[in-house]
Design a protein around this motif. Structure first.
Motif, PDB file in Angstrom:
ATOM      1  N   CYS A 108       1.002  -0.973   0.059  1.00  0.00           N
ATOM      2  CA  CYS A 108       0.049  -0.144  -0.105  1.00  0.00           C
ATOM      3  C   CYS A 108       0.818   1.322   0.111  1.00  0.00           C
ATOM      4  CB  CYS A 108      -0.912   0.050   1.073  1.00  0.00           C
ATOM      5  SG  CYS A 108      -2.066  -1.387   1.236  1.00  0.00           S
ATOM      6  N   LYS A 183      -5.573   4.527   3.878  1.00  0.00           N
ATOM      7  CA  LYS A 183      -5.274   3.244   3.460  1.00  0.00           C
ATOM      8  C   LYS A 183      -6.287   2.177   3.730  1.00  0.00           C
ATOM      9  CE  LYS A 183      -1.829  -0.051   5.389  1.00  0.00           C
ATOM     10  NZ  LYS A 183      -0.745  -0.199   6.303  1.00  0.00           N
ATOM     11  N   ASN A 186      -8.125   1.974   0.787  1.00  0.00           N
ATOM     12  CA  ASN A 186      -7.323   1.573  -0.371  1.00  0.00           C
ATOM     13  C   ASN A 186      -7.396  -0.272  -0.372  1.00  0.00           C
ATOM     14  OD1 ASN A 186      -5.455   1.009  -2.311  1.00  0.00           O
ATOM     15  ND2 ASN A 186      -3.747   2.019  -1.219  1.00  0.00           N
ATOM     16  N   ILE A 187      -7.351  -0.704   1.065  1.00  0.00           N
ATOM     17  CA  ILE A 187      -7.489  -2.356   1.249  1.00  0.00           C
ATOM     18  C   ILE A 187      -9.056  -2.576   1.019  1.00  0.00           C
ATOM     19  CG2 ILE A 187      -7.276  -3.975   2.808  1.00  0.00           C
ATOM     20  CD1 ILE A 187      -4.854  -2.445   4.111  1.00  0.00           C
TER      21      ILE A 187
END
Length: 600
Positions: A108, A183, A186-187
């Motif tokens: 990431c 983040k 994003n995941i």
């Protein structure tokens, strides 16, 4: 030769937690009672009560650290296999059972150096391919970058990586034009696109590096233990030539094993998740760990910024265990290279953790998950309380003409506070010093001792600077100001005094007022209290001096704050060709007594 270690007594988990809570509570009560006694000279008024309350807010976190260190040291002395004692489901180190699952390796990134990201991934992929696990692992580079020059460079670097490993291991690159959820978002986007294809995901940060044997041991563990939802590794700092980061890497490497063992002894299946270098079971994560968007306006609303602790709580609520894998090596990250970068990262964490106040009420959480959320916020609250405490201490010292404190219990409070703060470091030092091979890996007995003393001094210098930063930042949050979540500057670089002053002027102002106040009103009091203010006053020169590149290279060359990754680097670390490893000859991977005597 020493005989085998005696087995660790088996204590039921509930009893462990009750015992730990009793130890911490007793410590807090004793320390608070001593403070009341100290302040009772000349009566106990409203100001004394406020000082006592603020002091009581600072004690639990020192007490928890103290007892974690004591328990961890005891376990390390008694347990023949500490990693298996802490995580019984951990696969045996010699386990070579077939990999029958699919793992997504997630990198990431957001506006990071593509060269470093590609280099670390290349090293890990090469080792995994050599281990015969390539068909069971797929790499995903998940980018939230929005700087045009970074986007172009990372697209080129990851395309070259994918081409190099084509036909041996899959590499997929995806960039979001926007980064909702940061983040965690994003995941979550990965989970929605590709999560159904895989059983596990190994979450990495841009600076993460992991050994292939450790990765495969984690995968085998989750294969064999369906009750495990998250398996978190310990993380050591990668060797650095930053003068600021060297004592940090040393202290982290010394402390992490025993401290985490003590923590895991009572947390057990409601353990830590630090957001990276951890293996996560995908199906329950997708079904149960989607983070809520906090309603309302202001800095504590919107997307959850510090996602890891909340995801761990949700995973445990779903009935899956969260545990730590207590291995000293095989998982690494980079350390911030300057005081200003360290403080910037710390304040981002402070912002994210303060959101936990709005998440305590989530239904169905395990009680210990709520405790963990509280501890994550409480550390920042405790340091802010310490700043207020220092300010309030100035009032009676400046204006009271009679007896202000009882000196005897006051010294006892001071001794207890310092003892709790440094006992975990002393326990870690003792554990390393008792083993010749361990001493050698830290550069020998002399370097180990000097480094440990220097680490304690460095932590004393850092504490006031960070505490003032936390207090100012939390005050800004109260008035609606938020942190800026930008990319970290990871390379070693010099911080000019003017640049440092722009970031550290609150510490400088706080220190100047405090030192001036005590010097004018109460010179005797200044001798005892002004070190806190004097260190804050010196924040700018400390930041600038510890960022000088040549000083860091000199410290690495003489071996001060040396860590095992420098004396006996694992193949993955050696492949990085880091300057801190190159400046001195490496010892063999297995360091014996003779080698230890040589480095001393």
């Amino acid at each position: 030769m020493a005989g085998p270690k005696p087995p660790v007594p088996v204590i039921p988990v509930d009893l462990r937690r009750r015992l730990f809570a009793a130890l911490v509570s007793a410590t807090v009560l004793i320390a608070t009672a001593l403070m009341v006694w100290t302040l009772s000279a000349g009566g106990f008024d409203g100001l004394d009560m406020l000082i006592t309350v603020l002091f009581a807010l600072t004690v639990p976190f020192n007490a928890i650290g103290f007892w974690n260190g004591v328990i961890g040291f005891t376990l390390a002395r008694q347990s023949p296999d500490l990693a298996r004692a802490i995580c019984p489901a951990l696969a045996d180190v010699n386990d070579r059972s077939p990999i029958s699952t699919s793992t997504a390796l997630l990198s990431c990134i957001r506006n990071e150096d593509p060269t470093t990201v590609g280099r670390n991934l290349d090293i890990m992929i090469e080792a995994l391919v050599a281990a015969g696990a390539a068909e069971h692992i797929h790499v995903y580079v998940l980018s939230d970058s929005d700087w045009p020059e970074v986007i172009a460079a990372e697209e080129a670097r990851i395309a070259a990586l994918a081409e190099h490993w084509h036909g041996r291991m899959g590499v997929t690159y995806r960039r979001r034009d926007d980064n909702p959820g940061f983040k965690a978002g994003n995941i979550r986007d990965f989970c929605e696109r590709w999560g159904h294809r895989h059983d596990f995901m190994l979450v990495l940060d841009a600076d993460s590096l992991m050994d292939a044997d450790v990765i495969l041991r984690m995968i085998r563990t989750l294969q064999q233990a369906p009750e495990l939802g998250i398996l978190q590794t310990l993380m050591a700092g990668l060797p650095t030539t930053s003068a600021f980061a060297r004592p940090l890497q040393f202290g982290m490497r010394m402390l992490m094993n025993g401290f985490t063992a003590g923590n895991a002894w009572w947390q057990q299946d409601v353990g830590p998740y630090w957001g990276h270098n951890a293996l996560v079971r995908l199906r329950p994560f997708i079904e149960h760990c989607d983070l809520p968007k906090l309603p309302g306006r202001g800095p504590l609303s919107g997307w959850v910024l510090s996602h890891d602790q909340v995801e761990a709580a949700l995973m445990r609520r779903a009935g899956f265990e969260v545990r730590v894998m207590l291995l000293e090596s095989g998982s690494w990250e980079e350390m911030p290279t300057t005081l200003t970068e360290y403080l910037r990262r710390d304040l981002r964490w402070c912002h994210g953790n303060m959101q936990y106040f709005r998440l305590f009420g989530l239904p169905g959480l395990h009680p210990l998950s709520r405790v963990n959320l509280g501890l994550a916020t409480g550390g920042f609250i405790g340091s802010t309380a310490w700043v207020l405490l220092m300010l309030l201490f100035a009032v009676p010292l400046a204006f009271d003409t009679g007896t202000v404190f009882h000196p005897g219990p006051g010294l006892a409070v001071f001794a207890l506070s310092m003892g709790m703060a440094f006992a975990p470091k002393l326990a870690a030092l003792a554990e390393v010093a008792l083993h010749a091979d361990a001493r050698a890996r830290f550069g020998g007995g002399l370097r180990l001792t000097v480094g440990a003393l220097g680490d304690m001094l460095f932590s004393m210098l850092m504490a006031p600077i960070l505490a003032v930063g936390h207090a100012v930042f939390i005050t800004r949050l109260v008035f609606g100001r938020a942190a800026v979540w930008g990319a970290q500057r990871r390379a070693v670089h010099w911080v000019s005094p003017l640049t440092a002053l722009r970031r550290l002027w609150p510490q400088t102002l706080f220190g100047a007022i405090g030192v001036g106040w005590f010097a004018y009103f109460s010179p005797p009091g200044a001798l005892f209290f002004s070190p806190f203010f004097a260190i804050a006053l010196l924040a700018v020169p400390i930041a600038s001096l510890t960022s000088i590149p040549i000083l860091g290279r000199l410290l690495a060359q003489i071996g001060l704050w040396r860590i095992p990754e420098e004396t006996a680097p694992a193949p993955a670390v050696a492949a990085l060709h880091l300057p801190a490893v190159a400046v001195q000859p490496c010892l063999p991977a297995r360091v014996g007594e003779a080698a230890q005597e040589a480095v001393e």
